[in-house]
Design a protein around this motif. Structure first.
Motif, PDB file in Angstrom:
ATOM      1  N   VAL A 212       0.830  -1.211   0.000  1.00 37.67           N
ATOM      2  CA  VAL A 212       0.000   0.000   0.000  1.00 37.67           C
ATOM      3  C   VAL A 212       0.859   1.254   0.000  1.00 37.67           C
ATOM      4  O   VAL A 212       0.511   2.254  -0.635  1.00 37.67           O
ATOM      5  CB  VAL A 212      -0.953  -0.022   1.216  1.00 37.67           C
ATOM      6  CG1 VAL A 212      -1.768   1.265   1.293  1.00 37.67           C
ATOM      7  CG2 VAL A 212      -1.876  -1.223   1.140  1.00 37.67           C
ATOM      8  N   VAL A 213       1.995   1.237   0.688  1.00 38.18           N
ATOM      9  CA  VAL A 213       2.853   2.424   0.784  1.00 38.18           C
ATOM     10  C   VAL A 213       3.312   2.884  -0.595  1.00 38.18           C
ATOM     11  O   VAL A 213       3.498   4.087  -0.836  1.00 38.18           O
ATOM     12  CB  VAL A 213       4.057   2.114   1.703  1.00 38.18           C
ATOM     13  CG1 VAL A 213       5.154   3.150   1.533  1.00 38.18           C
ATOM     14  CG2 VAL A 213       3.609   2.089   3.151  1.00 38.18           C
ATOM     15  N   ARG A 214       3.478   1.976  -1.520  1.00 37.58           N
ATOM     16  CA  ARG A 214       3.995   2.324  -2.845  1.00 37.58           C
ATOM     17  C   ARG A 214       2.916   2.839  -3.799  1.00 37.58           C
ATOM     18  O   ARG A 214       3.233   3.223  -4.928  1.00 37.58           O
ATOM     19  CB  ARG A 214       4.662   1.097  -3.477  1.00 37.58           C
ATOM     20  CG  ARG A 214       5.835   0.533  -2.683  1.00 37.58           C
ATOM     21  CD  ARG A 214       6.570  -0.530  -3.479  1.00 37.58           C
ATOM     22  NE  ARG A 214       7.673  -1.111  -2.734  1.00 37.58           N
ATOM     23  CZ  ARG A 214       7.617  -2.274  -2.116  1.00 37.58           C
ATOM     24  NH1 ARG A 214       6.498  -2.980  -2.137  1.00 37.58           N
ATOM     25  NH2 ARG A 214       8.668  -2.746  -1.472  1.00 37.58           N
ATOM     26  N   LEU A 215       1.652   2.846  -3.387  1.00 39.60           N
ATOM     27  CA  LEU A 215       0.575   3.270  -4.278  1.00 39.60           C
ATOM     28  C   LEU A 215       0.584   4.780  -4.496  1.00 39.60           C
ATOM     29  O   LEU A 215       1.106   5.547  -3.671  1.00 39.60           O
ATOM     30  CB  LEU A 215      -0.774   2.820  -3.714  1.00 39.60           C
ATOM     31  CG  LEU A 215      -0.973   1.300  -3.604  1.00 39.60           C
ATOM     32  CD1 LEU A 215      -2.342   0.977  -3.026  1.00 39.60           C
ATOM     33  CD2 LEU A 215      -0.802   0.625  -4.965  1.00 39.60           C
ATOM     34  N   ASP A 216      -0.037   5.223  -5.590  1.00 39.64           N
ATOM     35  CA  ASP A 216       0.024   6.626  -5.987  1.00 39.64           C
ATOM     36  C   ASP A 216      -0.697   7.540  -5.001  1.00 39.64           C
ATOM     37  O   ASP A 216      -0.248   8.665  -4.751  1.00 39.64           O
ATOM     38  CB  ASP A 216      -0.575   6.800  -7.388  1.00 39.64           C
ATOM     39  CG  ASP A 216       0.268   6.128  -8.461  1.00 39.64           C
ATOM     40  OD1 ASP A 216       1.475   5.914  -8.201  1.00 39.64           O
ATOM     41  OD2 ASP A 216      -0.271   5.800  -9.535  1.00 39.64           O
ATOM     42  N   TYR A 217      -1.831   7.094  -4.456  1.00 37.14           N
ATOM     43  CA  TYR A 217      -2.592   7.999  -3.585  1.00 37.14           C
ATOM     44  C   TYR A 217      -1.832   8.287  -2.290  1.00 37.14           C
ATOM     45  O   TYR A 217      -2.022   9.339  -1.676  1.00 37.14           O
ATOM     46  CB  TYR A 217      -3.978   7.427  -3.301  1.00 37.14           C
ATOM     47  CG  TYR A 217      -4.028   6.287  -2.321  1.00 37.14           C
ATOM     48  CD1 TYR A 217      -4.168   6.523  -0.957  1.00 37.14           C
ATOM     49  CD2 TYR A 217      -3.947   4.969  -2.747  1.00 37.14           C
ATOM     50  CE1 TYR A 217      -4.229   5.477  -0.062  1.00 37.14           C
ATOM     51  CE2 TYR A 217      -3.997   3.918  -1.862  1.00 37.14           C
ATOM     52  CZ  TYR A 217      -4.138   4.181  -0.518  1.00 37.14           C
ATOM     53  OH  TYR A 217      -4.191   3.144   0.377  1.00 37.14           O
ATOM     54  N   THR A 219       1.512   8.581  -2.202  1.00 32.74           N
ATOM     55  CA  THR A 219       2.479   9.593  -2.637  1.00 32.74           C
ATOM     56  C   THR A 219       1.811  10.953  -2.771  1.00 32.74           C
ATOM     57  O   THR A 219       2.382  11.985  -2.397  1.00 32.74           O
ATOM     58  CB  THR A 219       3.099   9.182  -3.984  1.00 32.74           C
ATOM     59  OG1 THR A 219       3.677   7.882  -3.855  1.00 32.74           O
ATOM     60  CG2 THR A 219       4.170  10.173  -4.420  1.00 32.74           C
ATOM     61  N   THR A 220       0.572  10.979  -3.267  1.00 38.41           N
ATOM     62  CA  THR A 220      -0.167  12.244  -3.398  1.00 38.41           C
ATOM     63  C   THR A 220      -0.449  12.850  -2.033  1.00 38.41           C
ATOM     64  O   THR A 220      -0.338  14.075  -1.845  1.00 38.41           O
ATOM     65  CB  THR A 220      -1.474  12.003  -4.159  1.00 38.41           C
ATOM     66  OG1 THR A 220      -1.188  11.420  -5.429  1.00 38.41           O
ATOM     67  CG2 THR A 220      -2.241  13.296  -4.343  1.00 38.41           C
ATOM     68  N   ALA A 221      -0.830  12.012  -1.071  1.00 32.85           N
ATOM     69  CA  ALA A 221      -1.100  12.519   0.276  1.00 32.85           C
ATOM     70  C   ALA A 221       0.153  13.125   0.893  1.00 32.85           C
ATOM     71  O   ALA A 221       0.089  14.175   1.557  1.00 32.85           O
ATOM     72  CB  ALA A 221      -1.636  11.386   1.150  1.00 32.85           C
ATOM     73  N   ARG A 222       1.280  12.517   0.676  1.00 32.67           N
ATOM     74  CA  ARG A 222       2.521  13.087   1.192  1.00 32.67           C
ATOM     75  C   ARG A 222       2.868  14.394   0.486  1.00 32.67           C
ATOM     76  O   ARG A 222       3.375  15.339   1.107  1.00 32.67           O
ATOM     77  CB  ARG A 222       3.653  12.080   1.022  1.00 32.67           C
ATOM     78  CG  ARG A 222       3.596  10.914   1.996  1.00 32.67           C
ATOM     79  CD  ARG A 222       4.589   9.844   1.647  1.00 32.67           C
ATOM     80  NE  ARG A 222       4.651   8.792   2.658  1.00 32.67           N
ATOM     81  CZ  ARG A 222       5.175   7.598   2.461  1.00 32.67           C
ATOM     82  NH1 ARG A 222       5.685   7.289   1.263  1.00 32.67           N
ATOM     83  NH2 ARG A 222       5.194   6.710   3.431  1.00 32.67           N
ATOM     84  N   ALA A 223       2.603  14.455  -0.838  1.00 32.60           N
ATOM     85  CA  ALA A 223       2.902  15.670  -1.588  1.00 32.60           C
ATOM     86  C   ALA A 223       2.042  16.843  -1.139  1.00 32.60           C
ATOM     87  O   ALA A 223       2.450  18.012  -1.287  1.00 32.60           O
ATOM     88  CB  ALA A 223       2.705  15.416  -3.083  1.00 32.60           C
ATOM     89  N   LYS A 224       0.861  16.559  -0.607  1.00 36.95           N
ATOM     90  CA  LYS A 224       0.001  17.632  -0.101  1.00 36.95           C
ATOM     91  C   LYS A 224       0.466  18.174   1.244  1.00 36.95           C
ATOM     92  O   LYS A 224      -0.130  19.127   1.769  1.00 36.95           O
ATOM     93  CB  LYS A 224      -1.438  17.111   0.039  1.00 36.95           C
ATOM     94  CG  LYS A 224      -2.123  16.835  -1.291  1.00 36.95           C
ATOM     95  CD  LYS A 224      -3.540  16.327  -1.066  1.00 36.95           C
ATOM     96  CE  LYS A 224      -4.246  16.073  -2.392  1.00 36.95           C
ATOM     97  NZ  LYS A 224      -5.632  15.561  -2.196  1.00 36.95           N
TER      98      LYS A 224
END
Length: 319
Positions: A212-217, A219-224
């Motif tokens: 799950v950690v590698r999924l795009d959403y 990464t998006t949550a961290r980018a926010k």
């Protein structure tokens, strides 16, 4: 939700009927005779033995005996133990609470170990903590429960004399002393089952969280700019727990099987030890009833897992 539960319960009925047919047929065709001791006892006349067998229907065809057993079960009559001379439902009700407490607390311990250790190992992959956790997990589920049980007995009962290695149902104490004595004699059985399951589940939790950690959403949550702890707790853990719930539900038969061995090691008066003693004595009514109870518990836990799915994943519809 109510319609889904009703539908699942209706599906469980033919499953339980099929399980009961298989169990009853296997036990009926198995070698051995519950009245073998009577046959070798010269004090009992042959006509008495034949009358007793006729009254219990031992020599009737298998299908007739099964429908007689099923009818009695539906009426709440679980049969009569050939060895204990006690109703089977009384024997099970006396021992079932102990088994449920030991198994239940051991699973709580397993989850208390697997979830934090697996999550921390997945969020710190290939770190020292991850390597140590993986090593201990491999060791934990590689050792069988009877071996770890004997190790705990040698350490905490024989060498240190801290914990009793024989479970006593009747304790001559009251108040807090009664509770403390029960807790002390339950520690090792719970620890044996909990550590074994916890070690196996730790590896699975780690793998699920890594996926799950590698999924795009994520990464998006961290980018926010969402804090890392919140990303892990709300976006990673909840989705990673869905396959974990599946594993826990599917492993319940293995959990009950391990509990049978553990109860024998520590002499826990549960239905596992009751099943072993019934098998050794060829007490067919007790064997049939205990195995059927195990089947009901497994189906119940699978139903509970489906309900938890809906809480973890709102996308799942019960309509």
């Amino acid at each position: 939700m109510a319609q889904y539960l009703l539908r699942r319960l209706l599906i469980a009925i033919p499953s339980l009927l099929g399980i009961s047919v298989i169990l009853f047929t296997v036990l009926a065709l198995a070698p051995g005779d519950p009245f073998e001791e009577l046959a070798t006892n010269p004090a009992i006349p042959p006509e008495v033995r034949l009358a007793l067998r006729a009254s219990l229907g031992i020599d009737d065809p298998v299908h007739i005996r099964y429908f007689r057993w099923l009818t009695s079960m539906l009426q709440g009559e679980w049969g009569f133990s050939f060895v204990s001379r006690v109703d089977v439902d009384q024997l099970i009700l006396q021992r079932l609470p102990v088994t449920l407490v030991v198994i239940g607390l051991s699973q709580v311990l397993a989850l208390a170990i697997a979830l934090p250790v697996g999550i921390m190992a997945a969020t710190r992959p290939y770190s020292i903590f991850d390597q140590v956790a993986n090593t201990l997990a491999f060791v934990g589920f590689s050792l069988p429960t009877f071996f770890t049980g004997l190790l705990l007995i040698m350490l905490f009962s024989i060498h240190l004399d801290w914990l009793p290695f024989v479970y006593r149902a009747q304790i001559d104490a009251t108040g807090w002393q009664w509770w403390w004595e029960h807790i002390k004699q339950s520690i090792m059985p719970i620890a044996v089952l909990g550590l074994f399951q916890g070690a196996a589940w730790t590896r699975f939790v780690r793998s699920a969280v890594l996926d799950v950690v590698r999924l795009d959403y994520v990464t998006t949550a961290r980018a926010k700019g969402i804090p890392e702890r919140r990303v892990i707790n709300r976006h990673v853990v909840r989705n990673a727990l869905i396959p974990v719930v599946t594993l826990v539900a599917l492993q319940m038969p293995a959990v009950f099987g391990g509990a049978i061995v553990t109860e024998q090691i520590f002499r826990v008066p549960g239905i596992g030890s009751l099943l072993i003693s019934a098998v050794l004595a060829n007490d067919t009514p007790v064997i049939m009833a205990v195995t059927f109870v195990f089947a009901c518990l497994v189906i119940f836990f699978n139903l509970l897992a489906d309900v938890i799915y809906g809480w973890l994943d709102p996308r799942i519809s019960y309509s």
